[in-house]
Design a protein around this motif. Structure first.
Motif, PDB file in Angstrom:
ATOM      1  N   UNK A 138       0.856  -1.186   0.000  1.00 48.39           N
ATOM      2  CA  UNK A 138       0.000   0.000   0.000  1.00 48.39           C
ATOM      3  C   UNK A 138       0.892   1.235   0.000  1.00 48.39           C
ATOM      4  N   UNK A 139       0.884   2.029  -1.082  1.00 52.38           N
ATOM      5  CA  UNK A 139       1.771   3.195  -1.152  1.00 52.38           C
ATOM      6  C   UNK A 139       1.509   4.228  -0.052  1.00 52.38           C
ATOM      7  N   UNK A 140       0.244   4.520   0.235  1.00 51.97           N
ATOM      8  CA  UNK A 140      -0.086   5.472   1.296  1.00 51.97           C
ATOM      9  C   UNK A 140      -1.533   5.270   1.696  1.00 51.97           C
ATOM     10  N   UNK A 141      -1.876   5.761   2.882  1.00 56.40           N
ATOM     11  CA  UNK A 141      -3.230   5.594   3.391  1.00 56.40           C
ATOM     12  C   UNK A 141      -4.089   6.840   3.206  1.00 56.40           C
ATOM     13  N   UNK A 142      -3.517   7.964   2.975  1.00 55.41           N
ATOM     14  CA  UNK A 142      -4.303   9.181   2.817  1.00 55.41           C
ATOM     15  C   UNK A 142      -4.194  10.074   4.040  1.00 55.41           C
ATOM     16  N   UNK A 143      -4.692  11.280   3.919  1.00 53.37           N
ATOM     17  CA  UNK A 143      -4.468  12.273   4.959  1.00 53.37           C
ATOM     18  C   UNK A 143      -5.376  12.153   6.179  1.00 53.37           C
ATOM     19  N   UNK A 144      -6.544  11.558   6.053  1.00 55.79           N
ATOM     20  CA  UNK A 144      -7.488  11.530   7.174  1.00 55.79           C
ATOM     21  C   UNK A 144      -7.066  10.503   8.227  1.00 55.79           C
ATOM     22  N   UNK A 145      -6.983  10.954   9.482  1.00 56.45           N
ATOM     23  CA  UNK A 145      -6.662  10.038  10.579  1.00 56.45           C
ATOM     24  C   UNK A 145      -7.890   9.167  10.859  1.00 56.45           C
ATOM     25  N   UNK A 146      -7.701   7.852  10.960  1.00 53.89           N
ATOM     26  CA  UNK A 146      -8.855   6.979  11.177  1.00 53.89           C
ATOM     27  C   UNK A 146      -9.316   6.980  12.633  1.00 53.89           C
ATOM     28  N   UNK A 147     -10.584   6.700  12.808  1.00 55.96           N
ATOM     29  CA  UNK A 147     -11.167   6.548  14.140  1.00 55.96           C
ATOM     30  C   UNK A 147     -10.742   5.174  14.684  1.00 55.96           C
ATOM     31  N   UNK A 148     -10.310   5.100  15.953  1.00 59.16           N
ATOM     32  CA  UNK A 148      -9.911   3.797  16.522  1.00 59.16           C
ATOM     33  C   UNK A 148     -11.108   2.855  16.690  1.00 59.16           C
ATOM     34  N   UNK A 149     -10.882   1.581  16.395  1.00 62.38           N
ATOM     35  CA  UNK A 149     -11.848   0.531  16.713  1.00 62.38           C
ATOM     36  C   UNK A 149     -11.356  -0.071  18.030  1.00 62.38           C
ATOM     37  N   UNK A 150     -12.035   0.199  19.149  1.00 64.25           N
ATOM     38  CA  UNK A 150     -11.534  -0.230  20.460  1.00 64.25           C
ATOM     39  C   UNK A 150     -11.414  -1.754  20.595  1.00 64.25           C
ATOM     40  N   UNK A 151     -10.605  -2.174  21.542  1.00 64.68           N
ATOM     41  CA  UNK A 151     -10.441  -3.599  21.859  1.00 64.68           C
ATOM     42  C   UNK A 151     -11.811  -4.192  22.199  1.00 64.68           C
ATOM     43  N   UNK A 152     -12.085  -5.359  21.632  1.00 63.37           N
ATOM     44  CA  UNK A 152     -13.345  -6.053  21.894  1.00 63.37           C
ATOM     45  C   UNK A 152     -14.492  -5.594  21.016  1.00 63.37           C
ATOM     46  N   UNK A 153     -14.205  -4.752  20.030  1.00 67.71           N
ATOM     47  CA  UNK A 153     -15.242  -4.261  19.123  1.00 67.71           C
ATOM     48  C   UNK A 153     -15.043  -4.878  17.745  1.00 67.71           C
ATOM     49  N   UNK A 154     -16.159  -5.083  17.030  1.00 69.03           N
ATOM     50  CA  UNK A 154     -16.123  -5.697  15.707  1.00 69.03           C
ATOM     51  C   UNK A 154     -16.889  -4.805  14.728  1.00 69.03           C
ATOM     52  N   UNK A 155     -16.299  -4.608  13.558  1.00 67.15           N
ATOM     53  CA  UNK A 155     -16.968  -3.910  12.469  1.00 67.15           C
ATOM     54  C   UNK A 155     -17.241  -4.925  11.366  1.00 67.15           C
ATOM     55  N   UNK A 156     -18.433  -4.867  10.777  1.00 71.94           N
ATOM     56  CA  UNK A 156     -18.806  -5.772   9.693  1.00 71.94           C
ATOM     57  C   UNK A 156     -19.430  -4.948   8.576  1.00 71.94           C
ATOM     58  N   UNK A 157     -18.902  -5.133   7.377  1.00 68.34           N
ATOM     59  CA  UNK A 157     -19.416  -4.460   6.183  1.00 68.34           C
ATOM     60  C   UNK A 157     -19.435  -5.477   5.057  1.00 68.34           C
ATOM     61  N   UNK A 158     -20.590  -5.680   4.446  1.00 66.52           N
ATOM     62  CA  UNK A 158     -20.730  -6.562   3.280  1.00 66.52           C
ATOM     63  C   UNK A 158     -20.088  -7.934   3.485  1.00 66.52           C
ATOM     64  N   UNK A 159     -20.274  -8.530   4.665  1.00 67.72           N
ATOM     65  CA  UNK A 159     -19.753  -9.871   4.936  1.00 67.72           C
ATOM     66  C   UNK A 159     -18.285  -9.931   5.336  1.00 67.72           C
ATOM     67  N   UNK A 160     -17.616  -8.789   5.442  1.00 63.96           N
ATOM     68  CA  UNK A 160     -16.226  -8.743   5.903  1.00 63.96           C
ATOM     69  C   UNK A 160     -16.225  -8.185   7.322  1.00 63.96           C
ATOM     70  N   UNK A 161     -15.559  -8.876   8.256  1.00 64.12           N
ATOM     71  CA  UNK A 161     -15.544  -8.464   9.662  1.00 64.12           C
ATOM     72  C   UNK A 161     -14.132  -8.368  10.199  1.00 64.12           C
ATOM     73  N   UNK A 162     -13.919  -7.394  11.089  1.00 63.72           N
ATOM     74  CA  UNK A 162     -12.652  -7.266  11.825  1.00 63.72           C
ATOM     75  C   UNK A 162     -12.966  -6.989  13.287  1.00 63.72           C
ATOM     76  N   UNK A 163     -12.221  -7.645  14.173  1.00 60.08           N
ATOM     77  CA  UNK A 163     -12.334  -7.433  15.609  1.00 60.08           C
ATOM     78  C   UNK A 163     -10.971  -7.027  16.135  1.00 60.08           C
ATOM     79  N   UNK A 164     -10.908  -5.942  16.902  1.00 56.58           N
ATOM     80  CA  UNK A 164      -9.657  -5.554  17.548  1.00 56.58           C
ATOM     81  C   UNK A 164      -9.489  -6.434  18.785  1.00 56.58           C
ATOM     82  N   UNK A 165      -8.393  -7.191  18.842  1.00 58.07           N
ATOM     83  CA  UNK A 165      -8.140  -8.123  19.938  1.00 58.07           C
ATOM     84  C   UNK A 165      -7.325  -7.489  21.061  1.00 58.07           C
ATOM     85  N   UNK A 166      -6.395  -6.619  20.698  1.00 56.42           N
ATOM     86  CA  UNK A 166      -5.510  -5.933  21.638  1.00 56.42           C
ATOM     87  C   UNK A 166      -4.846  -4.814  20.854  1.00 56.42           C
TER      88      UNK A 166
END
Length: 192
Positions: A138-166
């Motif tokens: 990935x050459x770069x991520x872009x200028x906007x700082x992302x919002x943190x996904x806290x530990x123990x939280x899961x985001x799901x979009x169109x069948x793709x999910x991520x959970x922050x473990x630590x």
């Protein structure tokens, strides 16, 4: 059998030997029980776990994906799962509009370099699209700082999910494939 003082000494020797053996058995049992109690307390105590790690039995809370959608970019979601260094993920419309998940990560030494347009170097991200997990540069991520996904939280979009473990650790999957990142490094992956 001997008589007189020889018998008395022999009896006392036998009694002392039996008492010593019984004492050792009692001591071994007490130590064994204490070890079991300590082990049980260490594995079941909530304070024994790292304060930033989620336990396998911890409840994972789903977040509203709209809270992570980039303003003005339909279908693009962006968040961080680590802060030092910044570790981020995104879900965006990939090839043919199919959703693709991308997370920044490090790889084992010796991982082959890649080329992405004019950029060449070691992979710095992992992607998940449908049934495929692939290394990516990935050459770069872009200028906007992302919002943190806290530990123990899961985001799901169109069948793709991520959970922050630590801190700097996440697990992402589709219905057929996935990967896990620990301390910023890809440690597990499986394709469909």
């Amino acid at each position: 059998m001997t008589t007189g003082s020889g018998t008395t000494i022999s009896r006392w020797t036998t009694i002392a030997s039996c008492a010593a053996v019984l004492g050792l058995v009692a001591l071994a049992t007490a130590c064994s029980d204490a070890d079991v109690a300590q082990t049980s307390a260490a594995t079941s105590s909530p304070t024994a776990a790292s304060p930033t790690a989620t336990s396998p039995t911890a409840t994972v809370v789903d977040v509203d994906a709209a809270d992570y959608q980039r303003s003005g970019q339909a279908g693009y979601y962006h968040w961080s799962y680590g802060t030092s260094p910044l570790r981020e993920c995104a879900i965006y419309p990939g090839e043919n509009g199919a959703p693709t998940l991308l997370c920044a990560a490090t790889f084992a030494p010796g991982t082959p370099d890649m080329t992405n347009d004019v950029f060449t170097g070691p992979p710095n991200s992992v992607t998940l699209s449908g049934e495929r997990v692939e290394n990516y540069l990935q050459p770069e991520w872009g200028p906007a700082a992302p919002k943190p996904l806290p530990v123990g939280r899961r985001i799901t979009v169109s069948g793709l999910s991520c959970t922050t473990l630590a801190e700097a650790s996440t697990e992402c999957h589709s219905s057929a494939a996935g990967f896990r990142i620990a301390a910023g490094a890809v440690v597990e992956r499986h394709d469909g």
